[in-house]
Write a protein that holds these residues in place. Structure first.
Motif, PDB file in Angstrom:
ATOM      1  N   LYS A 107       1.103  -1.185   0.026  1.00 37.73           N
ATOM      2  CA  LYS A 107       0.074  -0.078  -0.006  1.00 37.73           C
ATOM      3  C   LYS A 107       0.911   1.194   0.137  1.00 37.73           C
ATOM      4  CE  LYS A 107      -3.939   2.321   2.546  1.00 37.73           C
ATOM      5  NZ  LYS A 107      -4.693   2.076   3.596  1.00 37.73           N
ATOM      6  N   ALA A 108       1.627   1.362   1.041  1.00 34.74           N
ATOM      7  CA  ALA A 108       2.640   2.426   0.943  1.00 34.74           C
ATOM      8  C   ALA A 108       3.537   2.740   0.050  1.00 34.74           C
ATOM      9  CB  ALA A 108       3.291   2.815   2.492  1.00 34.74           C
ATOM     10  N   LEU A 109       3.924   1.600  -0.544  1.00 39.47           N
ATOM     11  CA  LEU A 109       5.086   1.693  -1.556  1.00 39.47           C
ATOM     12  C   LEU A 109       4.258   1.994  -2.803  1.00 39.47           C
ATOM     13  CD1 LEU A 109       6.692  -1.796  -1.141  1.00 39.47           C
ATOM     14  CD2 LEU A 109       7.814   0.658  -0.868  1.00 39.47           C
ATOM     15  N   LEU A 110       3.029   1.569  -3.249  1.00 40.16           N
ATOM     16  CA  LEU A 110       2.298   1.944  -4.494  1.00 40.16           C
ATOM     17  C   LEU A 110       1.965   3.245  -4.319  1.00 40.16           C
ATOM     18  CD1 LEU A 110       0.129  -1.357  -4.802  1.00 40.16           C
ATOM     19  CD2 LEU A 110       1.825  -0.363  -6.252  1.00 40.16           C
ATOM     20  N   HIS A 111       1.582   3.922  -3.254  1.00 38.29           N
ATOM     21  CA  HIS A 111       1.300   5.446  -2.958  1.00 38.29           C
ATOM     22  C   HIS A 111       2.658   6.292  -3.339  1.00 38.29           C
ATOM     23  CE1 HIS A 111      -2.742   5.459  -1.549  1.00 38.29           C
ATOM     24  NE2 HIS A 111      -2.363   4.686  -0.532  1.00 38.29           N
ATOM     25  N   LYS A 112       3.754   5.610  -2.967  1.00 40.82           N
ATOM     26  CA  LYS A 112       5.166   6.467  -3.274  1.00 40.82           C
ATOM     27  C   LYS A 112       5.141   6.128  -5.020  1.00 40.82           C
ATOM     28  CE  LYS A 112       9.858   6.820  -1.914  1.00 40.82           C
ATOM     29  NZ  LYS A 112      10.762   6.361  -0.772  1.00 40.82           N
ATOM     30  N   ALA A 113       5.324   5.142  -5.303  1.00 43.03           N
ATOM     31  CA  ALA A 113       5.418   4.718  -6.639  1.00 43.03           C
ATOM     32  C   ALA A 113       4.656   5.577  -7.591  1.00 43.03           C
ATOM     33  CB  ALA A 113       5.222   3.315  -6.976  1.00 43.03           C
ATOM     34  N   ASP A 164      13.716   2.782  -9.630  1.00 36.61           N
ATOM     35  CA  ASP A 164      14.133   1.334  -9.652  1.00 36.61           C
ATOM     36  C   ASP A 164      14.206   0.947  -7.800  1.00 36.61           C
ATOM     37  OD1 ASP A 164      14.118   0.733 -12.077  1.00 36.61           O
ATOM     38  OD2 ASP A 164      16.439   1.201 -12.397  1.00 36.61           O
ATOM     39  N   THR A 165      14.236   1.988  -7.265  1.00 37.98           N
ATOM     40  CA  THR A 165      14.586   1.799  -5.576  1.00 37.98           C
ATOM     41  C   THR A 165      13.007   1.031  -5.158  1.00 37.98           C
ATOM     42  OG1 THR A 165      15.971   3.203  -5.414  1.00 37.98           O
ATOM     43  CG2 THR A 165      14.831   2.659  -3.464  1.00 37.98           C
ATOM     44  N   VAL A 166      11.971   2.020  -5.406  1.00 37.44           N
ATOM     45  CA  VAL A 166      10.612   1.466  -5.029  1.00 37.44           C
ATOM     46  C   VAL A 166      10.259   0.138  -5.595  1.00 37.44           C
ATOM     47  CG1 VAL A 166       9.195   3.058  -6.487  1.00 37.44           C
ATOM     48  CG2 VAL A 166       8.448   2.289  -4.273  1.00 37.44           C
ATOM     49  N   ALA A 167      10.653   0.351  -7.193  1.00 39.29           N
ATOM     50  CA  ALA A 167      10.407  -0.839  -7.902  1.00 39.29           C
ATOM     51  C   ALA A 167      10.812  -2.349  -7.310  1.00 39.29           C
ATOM     52  CB  ALA A 167      10.515  -0.603  -9.345  1.00 39.29           C
ATOM     53  N   MET A 204       7.033   0.122 -15.077  1.00 36.31           N
ATOM     54  CA  MET A 204       7.942  -0.982 -15.414  1.00 36.31           C
ATOM     55  C   MET A 204       8.594  -1.403 -14.034  1.00 36.31           C
ATOM     56  SD  MET A 204      12.082  -0.630 -17.023  1.00 36.31           S
ATOM     57  CE  MET A 204      11.402  -0.062 -18.673  1.00 36.31           C
ATOM     58  N   ILE A 205       7.990  -2.488 -13.700  1.00 40.94           N
ATOM     59  CA  ILE A 205       8.422  -3.433 -12.330  1.00 40.94           C
ATOM     60  C   ILE A 205       8.885  -4.942 -13.224  1.00 40.94           C
ATOM     61  CG2 ILE A 205       7.738  -4.285 -10.245  1.00 40.94           C
ATOM     62  CD1 ILE A 205       5.621  -2.250 -10.072  1.00 40.94           C
ATOM     63  N   HIS A 206       9.991  -5.018 -12.758  1.00 36.44           N
ATOM     64  CA  HIS A 206      10.671  -6.127 -13.465  1.00 36.44           C
ATOM     65  C   HIS A 206      10.749  -7.417 -12.368  1.00 36.44           C
ATOM     66  CE1 HIS A 206      12.986  -5.397 -17.336  1.00 36.44           C
ATOM     67  NE2 HIS A 206      11.870  -4.428 -17.060  1.00 36.44           N
ATOM     68  N   PRO A 207      11.095  -8.615 -12.648  1.00 39.45           N
ATOM     69  CA  PRO A 207      11.275  -9.715 -11.450  1.00 39.45           C
ATOM     70  C   PRO A 207      12.285  -9.364 -10.574  1.00 39.45           C
ATOM     71  CG  PRO A 207      11.218 -10.660 -13.627  1.00 39.45           C
ATOM     72  CD  PRO A 207      11.051  -9.159 -13.941  1.00 39.45           C
ATOM     73  N   ARG A 230      26.250  -2.473 -16.082  1.00 37.96           N
ATOM     74  CA  ARG A 230      25.260  -3.177 -15.277  1.00 37.96           C
ATOM     75  C   ARG A 230      24.240  -2.034 -14.839  1.00 37.96           C
ATOM     76  NH1 ARG A 230      26.209  -8.454 -14.245  1.00 37.96           N
ATOM     77  NH2 ARG A 230      28.089  -9.376 -14.987  1.00 37.96           N
ATOM     78  N   ALA A 231      22.932  -2.123 -14.914  1.00 38.13           N
ATOM     79  CA  ALA A 231      21.960  -1.362 -14.235  1.00 38.13           C
ATOM     80  C   ALA A 231      20.702  -1.970 -13.825  1.00 38.13           C
ATOM     81  CB  ALA A 231      21.930  -0.018 -15.143  1.00 38.13           C
ATOM     82  N   THR A 232      19.974  -1.459 -12.928  1.00 36.11           N
ATOM     83  CA  THR A 232      18.628  -1.809 -12.707  1.00 36.11           C
ATOM     84  C   THR A 232      17.686  -1.277 -14.163  1.00 36.11           C
ATOM     85  OG1 THR A 232      18.417   0.115 -11.443  1.00 36.11           O
ATOM     86  CG2 THR A 232      18.777  -2.057 -10.320  1.00 36.11           C
ATOM     87  N   PRO A 233      16.707  -1.975 -14.078  1.00 34.54           N
ATOM     88  CA  PRO A 233      15.811  -1.994 -15.331  1.00 34.54           C
ATOM     89  C   PRO A 233      15.513  -0.488 -15.745  1.00 34.54           C
ATOM     90  CG  PRO A 233      14.773  -3.571 -14.147  1.00 34.54           C
ATOM     91  CD  PRO A 233      15.894  -2.878 -13.217  1.00 34.54           C
ATOM     92  N   LEU A 234      14.896   0.519 -15.051  1.00 32.60           N
ATOM     93  CA  LEU A 234      14.669   1.834 -15.741  1.00 32.60           C
ATOM     94  C   LEU A 234      15.740   2.445 -15.734  1.00 32.60           C
ATOM     95  CD1 LEU A 234      12.185   3.312 -16.597  1.00 32.60           C
ATOM     96  CD2 LEU A 234      12.042   4.507 -14.389  1.00 32.60           C
ATOM     97  N   THR A 235      16.747   2.494 -14.909  1.00 33.39           N
ATOM     98  CA  THR A 235      18.122   3.202 -15.132  1.00 33.39           C
ATOM     99  C   THR A 235      18.824   2.748 -16.447  1.00 33.39           C
ATOM    100  OG1 THR A 235      18.464   3.367 -12.643  1.00 33.39           O
ATOM    101  CG2 THR A 235      20.487   3.390 -14.107  1.00 33.39           C
ATOM    102  N   ALA A 236      18.662   1.612 -16.790  1.00 34.66           N
ATOM    103  CA  ALA A 236      19.256   1.102 -17.942  1.00 34.66           C
ATOM    104  C   ALA A 236      18.635   1.647 -19.189  1.00 34.66           C
ATOM    105  CB  ALA A 236      19.296  -0.341 -18.123  1.00 34.66           C
ATOM    106  N   SER A 237      17.113   1.777 -19.139  1.00 34.08           N
ATOM    107  CA  SER A 237      16.404   2.403 -20.330  1.00 34.08           C
ATOM    108  C   SER A 237      16.916   3.847 -20.194  1.00 34.08           C
ATOM    109  CB  SER A 237      14.978   2.311 -19.822  1.00 34.08           C
ATOM    110  OG  SER A 237      14.433   0.987 -19.932  1.00 34.08           O
TER     111      SER A 237
END
Length: 267
Positions: A107-113, A164-167, A204-207, A230-237
């Protein structure tokens, strides 16, 4: 004359009358309710033939994981049918509990996301807009436009990193829910987000492994040399977007002879 009491009555021949053995009294049904989960309310027929719906009082997700009671394994009064039914009950309880826990944790994570995704799309669109302005920027103003571009690049990289931190946290709680209930009983994060009033269909939420162990996800070609990062998904994009724009500007600088220091600064 003496009389002797007999255990059996005499028939008209004067011989004892044999009684037919009586049928054993039916055994009392075994009551397995003592093993029910505390939240269990009852069952009802499912929509498909042979399916059973298990009903529970609402879970909060803070309760211990519903676990089949070990004492039921040693209870010789339980038939295998009763044990199977109890196993099904606790399986259903774990599914319901895992959904409640995911909703609580997310819940709180989605509000922040929601706000971070807006920040990302805003920064991305601004970067694209700044880059497109080069088409209408005169040669004498390219330095100023490059400064605006680098500012937009920093903003987009920060927005991607924040996302990417919250994802990564959302990916973790989603993976934990699947670990408990199984993939077939997955509760999608998009569903939980929709319950909170958010459309997360394009988030964009990856495995979770893509955040814990980033793999080479982007390629940079600079001065004829390939660089892999090397990067987390959105940072790579975000890196791919930035590098694609810079490569285009380098092409223009090379065609123009790279006479302007601002052009050489791209290398």
């Amino acid at each position: 004359m003496h009389t002797i009491p007999l255990r059996m009555p005499l028939d008209d021949t004067g011989l004892p009358h044999r009684q037919e053995p009586s049928a054993p009294a039916p055994a009392a049904p075994v009551n397995a309710s003592r093993y029910n989960h505390p939240h269990f309310l009852g069952t009802s027929p499912g929509e498909r033939e042979g399916w059973i719906v298990y009903t529970f009082a609402p879970f909060t997700g803070t309760e211990p994981t519903p676990t089949f009671p070990t004492t039921a394994y040693d209870d010789t009064s339980l038939t295998w049918e009763l044990r199977d039914s109890l196993h099904d009950q606790y399986t259903a309880a774990r599914i319901a509990w895992s959904h409640a826990r995911l909703r609580r944790q997310a819940k709180a994570l989605l509000h922040k996301a929601a706000s971070l995704w807006t920040a990302w799309t805003t920064a991305r669109d601004e970067l694209i807009a700044v880059f497109e302005e080069f088409w209408s920027t005169s040669d004498g103003h390219w330095r100023a436009q490059l400064l605006r571009l680098t500012d937009a690049e920093r903003a987009v990289n920060k927005a991607a990193g924040d996302w990417d931190t919250v994802a990564a946290k959302l990916a973790k709680v989603a993976a934990d829910q699947i670990d408990v209930a199984g993939y077939d009983e997955k509760l999608p994060l998009t569903t939980v987000a929709q319950e909170l009033g958010y459309d997360a269909s394009d988030w964009m939420i990856h495995p979770v492994d893509d955040y814990a162990h980033p793999l080479p996800q982007y390629r940079i070609v600079r001065n004829g040399v390939d660089y892999y990062g090397r990067a987390t998904p959105l940072t790579a994009s975000a890196t791919q977007l930035v590098e694609a724009q810079r490569e285009r500007l380098r092409e223009v600088a090379n065609l123009a002879g790279a006479a302007d220091p601002a052009d050489r600064a791209l290398d």
